[in-house]
Write an enzyme that holds these catalytic residues in place. Structure first.
Site, mmCIF file in Angstrom:
data_model
loop_
_atom_site.group_PDB
_atom_site.id
_atom_site.type_symbol
_atom_site.label_atom_id
_atom_site.label_comp_id
_atom_site.label_asym_id
_atom_site.label_seq_id
_atom_site.Cartn_x
_atom_site.Cartn_y
_atom_site.Cartn_z
ATOM 1 N N ARG A 11 0.846 -1.205 0.000
ATOM 2 C CA ARG A 11 0.000 0.000 0.000
ATOM 3 C C ARG A 11 0.876 1.247 0.000
ATOM 4 O O ARG A 11 0.607 2.214 -0.709
ATOM 5 C CB ARG A 11 -0.911 0.004 1.234
ATOM 6 C CG ARG A 11 -2.068 -0.947 1.137
ATOM 7 C CD ARG A 11 -3.053 -0.749 2.278
ATOM 8 N NE ARG A 11 -2.733 -1.508 3.473
ATOM 9 C CZ ARG A 11 -3.083 -2.774 3.681
ATOM 10 N NH1 ARG A 11 -3.771 -3.432 2.769
ATOM 11 N NH2 ARG A 11 -2.769 -3.403 4.796
ATOM 12 N N PHE A 65 -11.788 -4.842 -6.488
ATOM 13 C CA PHE A 65 -11.701 -5.762 -5.349
ATOM 14 C C PHE A 65 -11.154 -4.980 -4.146
ATOM 15 O O PHE A 65 -10.201 -5.401 -3.486
ATOM 16 C CB PHE A 65 -10.793 -6.964 -5.642
ATOM 17 C CG PHE A 65 -11.213 -7.799 -6.822
ATOM 18 C CD1 PHE A 65 -12.223 -8.741 -6.705
ATOM 19 C CD2 PHE A 65 -10.595 -7.646 -8.068
ATOM 20 C CE1 PHE A 65 -12.607 -9.531 -7.787
ATOM 21 C CE2 PHE A 65 -10.975 -8.417 -9.156
ATOM 22 C CZ PHE A 65 -11.981 -9.358 -9.030
ATOM 23 N N ASP A 122 -16.268 -3.235 -5.230
ATOM 24 C CA ASP A 122 -16.260 -4.560 -4.603
ATOM 25 C C ASP A 122 -17.684 -5.119 -4.658
ATOM 26 O O ASP A 122 -18.656 -4.365 -4.598
ATOM 27 C CB ASP A 122 -15.795 -4.471 -3.151
ATOM 28 C CG ASP A 122 -15.374 -5.826 -2.584
ATOM 29 O OD1 ASP A 122 -14.149 -6.072 -2.470
ATOM 30 O OD2 ASP A 122 -16.261 -6.639 -2.258
ATOM 31 N N ALA A 155 -16.779 -7.379 -10.355
ATOM 32 C CA ALA A 155 -15.552 -6.836 -10.949
ATOM 33 C C ALA A 155 -15.390 -7.233 -12.415
ATOM 34 O O ALA A 155 -14.941 -6.425 -13.232
ATOM 35 C CB ALA A 155 -14.356 -7.322 -10.155
ATOM 36 N N ASP A 213 -6.829 -6.545 -7.346
ATOM 37 C CA ASP A 213 -6.343 -7.429 -6.271
ATOM 38 C C ASP A 213 -7.440 -8.409 -5.870
ATOM 39 O O ASP A 213 -8.054 -8.272 -4.814
ATOM 40 C CB ASP A 213 -5.901 -6.577 -5.068
ATOM 41 C CG ASP A 213 -5.444 -7.455 -3.897
ATOM 42 O OD1 ASP A 213 -5.053 -8.610 -4.130
ATOM 43 O OD2 ASP A 213 -5.485 -6.970 -2.745
ATOM 44 N N CYS A 269 -2.883 -13.461 -4.738
ATOM 45 C CA CYS A 269 -2.519 -14.110 -3.471
ATOM 46 C C CYS A 269 -2.636 -15.623 -3.591
ATOM 47 O O CYS A 269 -2.722 -16.333 -2.593
ATOM 48 C CB CYS A 269 -3.391 -13.584 -2.336
ATOM 49 S SG CYS A 269 -5.139 -13.830 -2.621
HETATM 50 N N1 SAH Z 1 -7.659 -5.447 -2.151
HETATM 51 C C1 SAH Z 1 -8.208 -5.740 -0.858
HETATM 52 C C2 SAH Z 1 -8.373 -7.223 -0.625
HETATM 53 C C3 SAH Z 1 -9.258 -7.917 -1.613
HETATM 54 S S1 SAH Z 1 -10.007 -9.296 -0.938
HETATM 55 C C4 SAH Z 1 -7.369 -5.121 0.238
HETATM 56 O O1 SAH Z 1 -6.240 -4.713 -0.038
HETATM 57 O O2 SAH Z 1 -7.842 -5.022 1.362
HETATM 58 C C5 SAH Z 1 -11.077 -9.758 -2.188
HETATM 59 C C6 SAH Z 1 -12.320 -8.939 -2.292
HETATM 60 O O3 SAH Z 1 -12.921 -9.290 -3.530
HETATM 61 C C7 SAH Z 1 -13.394 -9.172 -1.243
HETATM 62 O O4 SAH Z 1 -13.692 -7.955 -0.625
HETATM 63 C C8 SAH Z 1 -14.613 -9.695 -2.013
HETATM 64 O O5 SAH Z 1 -15.844 -9.141 -1.555
HETATM 65 C C9 SAH Z 1 -14.327 -9.205 -3.395
HETATM 66 N N2 SAH Z 1 -14.888 -9.976 -4.498
HETATM 67 C C10 SAH Z 1 -14.892 -11.322 -4.675
HETATM 68 N N3 SAH Z 1 -15.433 -11.639 -5.870
HETATM 69 C C11 SAH Z 1 -15.754 -10.468 -6.463
HETATM 70 C C12 SAH Z 1 -16.345 -10.124 -7.721
HETATM 71 N N4 SAH Z 1 -16.668 -11.065 -8.622
HETATM 72 N N5 SAH Z 1 -16.524 -8.820 -8.000
HETATM 73 C C13 SAH Z 1 -16.177 -7.855 -7.115
HETATM 74 N N6 SAH Z 1 -15.640 -8.127 -5.920
HETATM 75 C C14 SAH Z 1 -15.428 -9.415 -5.596
#
Ligand code: SAH
Length: 394
Positions: free
Chosen positions: A210, A226, A248, A278, A296, A336
């Site tokens: 970050r 995300f 998200d 997404a 992410d 990840c």
């Molecule tokens: N970038 C974030 C962590 C991402 S965790 C950080 O740094 O804190 C993954 C996230 O993706 C979750 O919040 C989940 O709600 C979201 N997610 C999962 N599938 C998704 C989709 N198809 N579209 C949008 N968001 C999604």
């Protein structure tokens, strides 16, 4: 006399254990040790003692090693270990930071155990039967080392079933905790829902990434895909990005994202808090609207079997982001998924670029934060990729 019933290794498997790998597969044992599943064993090969671990006959990994010595595994053992880890983290943590991973499983000599610190609240996860059986000494040691106001258990994990463990709903083990906790990271304020949020409540493994992002997004129009609770969004806003939009699928995540931006004095129009899918949103982006896109996603492959689909999904997501970026736009792409190593990930990005008819110039490549370590003897612990690159249009 060894401290625990002896588990004997086949002599030809001794080398791998000596090389530092903490797992012993069932095929490496000369015979099954005489302990119930989850019990402690002393690992030996011929007359040589190789360490102490816990056993489970139900999983391919028969033994996970806790120590390279023959020693009692009790509260004092964990207290020594947790204290050393806490001292190390304290020495390296950036200023004005109160959330960090105190124990990261194998890499910290505690397979099956994760402990995150959020201010004075600890969040613990017991992933394996062996570690679950050790919960009393573990909790006693955590209490002694961290003196927390509350300990929350987030062992709501699918892996526990393979271990032969019962499901464990989220619960507060000690003290009181209602949900969102407040903590500081690199001088910013965050709220994390440690009871209902993703993982233990926040993605602490991206802390240093970050900070790294800030260099690349100054003055830019940033889309954080995300976004979860807006970790990257807050840092981008603080780095004087012109605009920060967060996206998200989870409405709860988006609420927290808004709160986290507000906690640091940032507000953006409602339209920039997008509760959407997404894949659909990225495919429909207006080209040029954003000149920095962060992608992410959650782990897209939990097992090797899902790898092919995961690679496809990463390629699609990054291709769509690249299609929407202008020339010299910045793509920040993370993964990840343990099963995708850094080289494979760079190939995925290259492939996405080819499909989007551009090339990618690497600006910065990073991995997981130091409090989510991996040992070179245990490459399975290496999971996070964070790649910043610039789109070069033909
Ligand atoms: N970038 C974030 C962590 C991402 S965790 C950080 O740094 O804190 C993954 C996230 O993706 C979750 O919040 C989940 O709600 C979201 N997610 C999962 N599938 C998704 C989709 N198809 N579209 C949008 N968001 C999604």
């Amino acid at each position: 006399m060894p401290h625990y019933p002896v588990a004997r290794l086949r002599p030809e498997r001794r080398k791998s254990v000596l090389a530092g790998h903490p797992w012993i597969f069932s095929g490496a044992l000369a015979q099954a040790p005489k302990v119930p599943d989850g019990g402690l064993v002393t690992v030996a090969c011929d007359a040589e003692i190789l360490g102490t671990g816990y056993y489970n006959s139900r999983t391919d990994i028969a033994i996970r090693l806790l120590s390279r010595r023959d020693e009692p595994v009790d509260a004092a053992f964990f207290e020594r270990r947790f204290r050393a880890l806490a001292d190390e983290r304290a020495a390296f943590l950036p200023p004005d930071t109160t959330a960090w991973r105190a124990v990261f499983a194998e890499a910290d000599g505690c397979p099956g155990l994760i402990v995150d610190v959020y201010g004075d609240v600890l969040v613990v996860q017991f992933h394996t039967l062996g570690m679950d059986r050790l919960r009393d000494p573990v909790v006693a040691a955590l209490r002694a080392v961290h003196a927390p106001a509350a300990i929350v258990e987030r062992s709501d994990l699918a892996v526990r079933r393979h271990e032969g463990l019962e499901d464990q709903p989220v619960r507060v083990l000690e003290g009181a905790c209602e949900g969102p906790v407040t903590f500081r990271e690199n001088g910013y304020t965050f709220h994390a829902d440690v009871l209902k949020g993703q993982k233990t409540g926040f993605f602490l493994d991206q802390r240093e990434n970050r900070l790294a992002l800030q260099r690349w997004c100054k003055g830019r129009s940033v889309l954080n895909v995300f976004s979860y609770s807006g970790g990257f969004s807050v840092y981008a806003a603080a780095a004087a990005a012109r605009r920060v939009a967060s996206l998200d699928a989870s409405a709860a995540a988006m609420d927290l994202c808004r709160r986290n931006l507000a906690a640091n004095g940032f507000g953006f129009p409602d339209a920039d808090f997008r509760t959407e899918d997404a894949f659909e949103a990225l495919a429909a982006l207006r080209p040029g609207e954003f000149d920095c896109i962060i992608v992410d996603p959650p782990s897209l492959a939990k097992s090797r079997k899902q790898l092919k689909n995961a690679i496809k999904a990463y390629t699609t997501l990054n291709r769509c982001a690249l299609n929407a970026l202008p020339d010299r736009g910045i793509l920040v792409s993370a993964s990840c998924t343990t099963h995708i190593d850094p080289l494979t990930f760079s190939k995925i990005l290259h492939h996405a670029g080819t499909q989007a008819r551009c090339s990618l110039k690497l600006l910065e490549s990073r991995e997981q934060a130091f409090d989510h370590p991996y040992n070179f003897s245990f490459p399975e612990g290496r999971y996070l990729k964070f790649v910043v690159s610039a789109k070069i249009a033909p």
